[in-house]
Design a protein around this motif. Structure first.
Motif, short mmCIF file in Angstrom:
data_model
loop_
_atom_site.label_atom_id
_atom_site.label_comp_id
_atom_site.label_asym_id
_atom_site.label_seq_id
_atom_site.Cartn_x
_atom_site.Cartn_y
_atom_site.Cartn_z
N GLU A 109 -17.17 40.80 -117.15
CA GLU A 109 -18.06 40.51 -116.03
C GLU A 109 -18.70 41.79 -115.51
N LYS A 151 -25.44 38.12 -122.07
CA LYS A 151 -24.98 38.93 -120.94
C LYS A 151 -24.98 38.07 -119.69
N ARG A 152 -24.42 36.91 -119.84
CA ARG A 152 -24.32 36.00 -118.71
C ARG A 152 -22.98 35.30 -118.77
N LEU A 153 -22.62 34.65 -117.70
CA LEU A 153 -21.33 33.98 -117.68
C LEU A 153 -21.46 32.49 -117.99
N ASP A 154 -22.70 31.98 -118.00
CA ASP A 154 -22.83 30.53 -118.27
C ASP A 154 -23.40 30.25 -119.65
#
Ligand SMILES: Nc1ncnc2c1ncn2[C@@H]1O[C@H](COP(=O)(O)OP(=O)(O)O)[C@@H](O)[C@H]1O
Ligand SMILES: [Mg+2]
Lengths: 365, 333
Positions: free
Chosen positions: A203, A362-365
Motif C-alpha cells: 500500500e 498500482k491500485r488496491l481495487d
C-alpha cells in the motif's frame, strides 16, 4: 537515472530482506542440495549382488568367460540357471531374479560382429535402482581380449522389462537443474510480491513513484543471482558425487540457465498478480509446477508422449530448458544448435513479463 | 481554485452493496491541517485511498493539485506522502535502511538523501535507533519512523491515516507539534483521527459518519454553531440519570463523559435547565445541572445522532462503551 535509482532501491531491499530471512535462505541452498542428494543417491545406490539367472545356450569357453567376468564384477550373483530366455522371464515375474543373462547359441560369431549385440541382459525395470545398476553392467567392457577377441562395442544388448525408459544420474542431474529452478524460482518471486501485499508494504509502495516495470525488474534481479547459485550447486554436486560431466560449454550452460531462470521468475511474478495471500501464491506455484514436472520430458520421454501432451509440453519453459541442458551438458551441443528452445524460452519470458507488468495495478481495487 | 490542494465532488465508493463513502464534497486548502473525524468504519481510510489514487471512485471525482485521480495518479505521486493506518515500512529492515529505501524510491540523489535522512532522524528522535530493525520499535517510534519516511522527499501534501492510533498521549502531543511545524513550512496535511482532542487542533475539520460527511468547518465554529443546547449534569448515578433523560422528548442525546453527562436539548426548549432538573427529580436522581458550551463531541453527536448506545470501538479495538468513561476525549462515549 531516476529509474535506476528506484530499481536499485528494490533490488537492495530485496537482497537485505533475503539475507535476513533464514528460512528462505536455507531453502535456496537446501532445496537443490536435498533434491540432488535424494535423486542422486537413489540412482547411485551401490547395490551389489543382484540376483541373476543365466541361460547359457552357447556353453563355449568364451561364454563361460563372460559369465565369470560378470560374477567377478560383484554386481550380480548368479543364483539360477535356465535354458531359455522364456524361463528367465518366468523367474523374473515370480521375483526370483531381477537380472537375466541370455547368451545365444551363436555367441562366438556375434562377439566378432561388432554391429550386433553379442548377448542379452534382461532387466527388471519395475525397480528403478535395479534398472540403473544393470545398466552399468551393460556398459562394462569385459576383458574378452584374454580369450583373443577384439570387440570395440559393449557385449550386451539390454532389454529392460517393465520400464522401457532407461535412466541414469547423468540423464537426471542436468534435468534436475530445471526441476529445482522451476520449483524455487516460481515460488520465491510469487511469494515475494504477495508477502508485500499481505504485510501491507504494498500500500505504501504503490503510492510512491515506482513504475511497474521497475518494480518487476527489481524483484527478479536478486533471484536471478540466486538461481545461478543454485545451478552452480547442482552442477558441482552432480560432478563431484555422480560424475556428471559438462560436455558442452559452461558459458552456454549458464546462458541457457539465465534465460530459463528469467522465464520462471516472470512466471512467478505473473502468478503473484492473481494471488491475494502467500498460501494462494504457493498453491499457484505448485499448480504451475506439476504439469512442468510431468510433461517436460523429465518424468517421461518427450517423444513418447501423446501429441496433445507434447503440444502442452512445448508451452512450458521446463520442456525447453531440459532440451537445452541435456543438449549442452550431455551431448556437448552449442547453444546455437538449440535455437528453437532458446527462442521459446525468450518468448515465454517476454510474454509473462509483459502480462505481469500489465496486470500489476498500482491500485488496491 | 489554485489555493486548494484537494477538491472532491460527489466522491463515492461502494464495496458490493456497502456504500463506504457516500457523495462526499471536500475542498482542502493548501498549507493547512485538515482533519477527518469519524468512528471506525466511517470511511476515512477509503476516502484517503481515493485521494491518493489507490482506489477508483465508484462515482464523483477527486482532484489533487488540479489533477484528476486516479488518471493522473503518477503525476501526483512524487508530490504527496501517504502514511498508512497500518505500519507499512519493512519490519525486517533497520530504521536507516527503511529511510534509505524511501529516499531512493523517490529518486533522491545521494547528497540530498543523506542530508534529509540525517535531518529527519534528528527531527523525529530516531538518531539512536538507526540500526534497529523497524519491527522491534515501539508504537510511537514506528509512527515517528513512518512520518520521517513519508516526509523525506518533502511532499507538498501529506495524507496521514490515523497516525496516532497506536501511541500514548505524550507521543501524540509531540507528534502534533511536528505536524504544526510541517504546516508552518507550507505542507498541506490531511489527517484522519477518532480522537476529539486531535480534531480540535485541526485548522479545518470534516466529520464523517457511515460514509457521509455530516459536518465541516473550523472546529470552534462547529462547536458554537451547533443547533442544540448542551447541559452538563454532574451526578453520582450517571447511568440512572441517563436512562431517565433519554426517555424525554426534547432531549436529543445523552452522552456520558466520566461522572458527567452531556445532555443535548432541542434549541427553543423553554428553560431547559429547569426541565432537566425536573426529569432528574422524578427519576429519583440528584444532580447539578448547568449550561455549557458545546465541545466537538457534542457536535459529533448532534450531527450523527450517536449518543452512546452504539459502541464505537477505537481503531485498535481496545475501547468499547465502558461505564467509567475514562477515554473522555474519544469519539465513542
Ligand atoms: N476493500 C474493502 N472491501 C470491502 N469493504 C471495505 C473495504 N475497505 C473498506 N471497507 C468497508 O468500508 C467501510 C469504511 O471503511 P474505512 O474506510 O476503512 O473506515 P475507517 O477508516 O473510517 O475506519 C467499512 O465498513 C469497511 O468495512
Ligand atoms: Mg481507517
Amino acid at each position: 537515472m531516476s529509474s535506476l535509482l528506484r530499481m536499485g532501491a528494490i533490488i537492495g531491499k530485496e537482497i537485505r530482506q533475503l539475507s535476513r530471512d533464514r528460512l528462505t535462505f536455507g531453502m535456496i541452498i537446501g532445496i537443490p542440495l536435498l533434491q540432488i542428494l535424494l535423486f542422486g543417491y537413489a540412482i547411485n545406490l551401490d547395490v551389489r549382488h543382484l540376483r541373476a539367472g543365466v541361460a547359457d545356450q552357447a556353453t563355449t569357453q568364451l561364454s563361460r568367460q563372460l559369465i565369470a567376468d560378470v560374477e567377478a564384477s560383484q554386481v550380480v550373483d548368479i543364483v539360477a540357471r535356465a535354458r531359455t530366455a522364456g524361463e528367465l522371464e518366468d523367474m523374473m515375474r515370480r521375483g526370483e531374479i531381477t537380472v537375466g543373462i541370455v547368451i545365444p547359441a551363436d555367441f562366438e560369431r556375434r562377439v566378432r560382429e561388432a554391429t550386433r549385440p553379442a548377448a542379452q541382459l534382461l532387466v527388471d525395470g519395475s525397480d528403478p535402482t535395479v534398472a540403473n545398476i544393470a545398466m552399468r553392467l551393460a556398459q562394462m567392457r569385459f576383458e574378452l581380449r584374454k580369450v583373443g577377441v577384439e570387440r570395440p562395442s559393449t557385449v550386451f544388448e539390454v532389454r529392460t522389462y517393465y520400464n522401457p525408459e532407461r535412466r541414469s544420474a547423468v540423464q537426471i542431474v542436468p534435468a534436475l537443474i530445471g526441476v529445482i529452478l522451476t520449483l524455487t524460482m516460481v515460488l520465491f518471486t510469487s511469494v515475494a510480491v504477495v508477502r508485500e501485499r499481505e504485510r501491507g508494504n504494498l500500500e505504501l509502495l504503490i503510492t510512491t513513484p515506482i513504475r511497474n516495470l521497475e518494480l518487476m525488474i527489481g524483484k527478479i534481479i536478486p533471484y536471478i543471482v540466486i538461481g545461478l547459485i543454485q545451478v552452480t550447486i547442482i552442477l558441482l554436486v552432480g560432478w563431484y558425487l555422480f560424475d556428471v560431466p559438462v560436455r558442452g560449454s559452461v558459458v552456454d550452460l549458464y546462458q541457457g540457465s539465465l534465460l530459463f531462470i528469467a522465464a520462471s521468475l516472470s512466471l512467478g511474478l505473473m502468478l503473484s498478480t492473481f494471488a491475494k495471500t502467500q498460501f494462494q501464491a504457493m498453491q499457484l506455484a505448485f499448480l504451475a509446477f506439476l504439469p512442468q514436472l510431468l510433461l517436460s520430458g523429465f518424468m517421461f520421454p518427450f517423444d513418447g508422449m501423446p501429441p496433445l501432451a507434447q503440444r502442452i509440453g512445448r508451452l512450458l519453459p521446463l520442456t525447453h530448458f531440459i532440451a537445452i541442458v541435456r543438449g549442452v551438458v550431455l551431448r556437448g551441443a552449442a547453444l546455437e544448435e538449440l535455437m528453437p528452445n532458446v527462442r521459446a524460452l525468450g518468448i515465454f519470458f517476454l510474454i509473462t513479463m509483459t502480462l505481469a507488468t500489465l496486470r500489476f495495478r498500482k491500485r488496491l481495487d | 481554485m489554485s489555493d486548494a490542494a484537494i477538491v472532491a465532488a460527489g466522491l463515492t465508493r461502494t464495496f458490493g452493496k456497502l456504500i463506504a463513502v457516500d457523495s462526499v464534497d471536500l475542498t482542502i486548502p493548501k498549507g493547512k491541517i485538515y482533519g477527518f473525524l469519524g468512528p471506525n468504519g466511517s470511511g476515512k481510510t477509503t476516502t484517503i485511498r481515493m485521494l491518493c489514487g489507490l482506489l477508483k471512485p465508484s462515482a464523483g471525482s477527486a482532484r489533487v493539485f488540479g489533477m484528476e485521480l486516479p488518471r493522473d495518479a503518477e503525476k501526483v505521486r512524487p508530490r504527496i506522502g501517504y502514511m498508512t493506518q497500518k505500519f507499512s515500512l519493512y519490519e525486517d529492515l533497520t530504521v536507516r535502511e527503511n529511510l534509505e529505501f524511501m529516499g531512493r524510491i523517490y529518486s533522491m540523489r545521494r547528497r540530498r538523501r543523506r542530508q534529509r535522512i540525517e535531518s529527519n532522524l534528528a527531527r523525529y528522535a530516531l538518531d539512536d535507533r538507526q540500526r534497529q530493525r523497524a519491527g522491534t520499535l515501539s508504537g510511537g517510534q514506528k509512527q515517528r519512523l513512518a512520518l520521517a519516511a513519508v516526509t523525506l522527499h518533502e511532499p507538498e501534501l501529506l495524507l496521514l491515516d490515523e497516525p496516532t492510533s497506536a501511541v500514548d498521549p505524550q507521543s501524540r502531543r509531540d507528534f502534533w507539534d511536528g505536524l504544526f511545524e510541517l504546516a508552518e513550512g507550507g505542507t498541506t496535511i490531511l489527517v484522519s483521527t477518532h480522537f476529539m482532542d486531535e480534531a480540535e487542533r485541526c485548522h479545518r475539520l470534516a466529520i464523517l459518519a457511515e460514509g457521509r460527511l455530516v459536518a465541516e468547518g473550523v472546529p470552534r465554529e462547529l462547536s458554537s454553531n451547533i443547533d442544540a443546547v448542551v447541559l452538563e449534569v454532574e451526578t453520582d448515578r450517571p447511568r440512572r440519570a441517563r436512562a431517565a433523560l433519554r426517555s424525554v422528548g426534547f432531549v436529543r442525546a445523552v452522552t456520558q463523559i466520566g461522572a458527567r453527562l452531556h445532555v443535548m436539548v432541542e434549541t427553543g426548549t423553554d428553560d431547559p435547565e429547569a426541565q432537566v432538573r425536573a426529569v432528574l427529580k422524578s427519576g429519583g436522581v440528584a444532580g447539578i445541572v448547568e449550561r455549557v458550551s458545546a465541545n466537538l463531541e457534542d457536535v459529533f453527536v448532534a450531527a450523527t445522532g450517536f449518543d452512546g448506545d452504539v459502541a464505537l470501538p477505537a481503531a485498535d479495538g481496545s475501547a468499547g462503551a465502558d461505564e467509567s468513561g475514562a477515554g473522555s476525549d474519544e469519539v465513542h462515549p
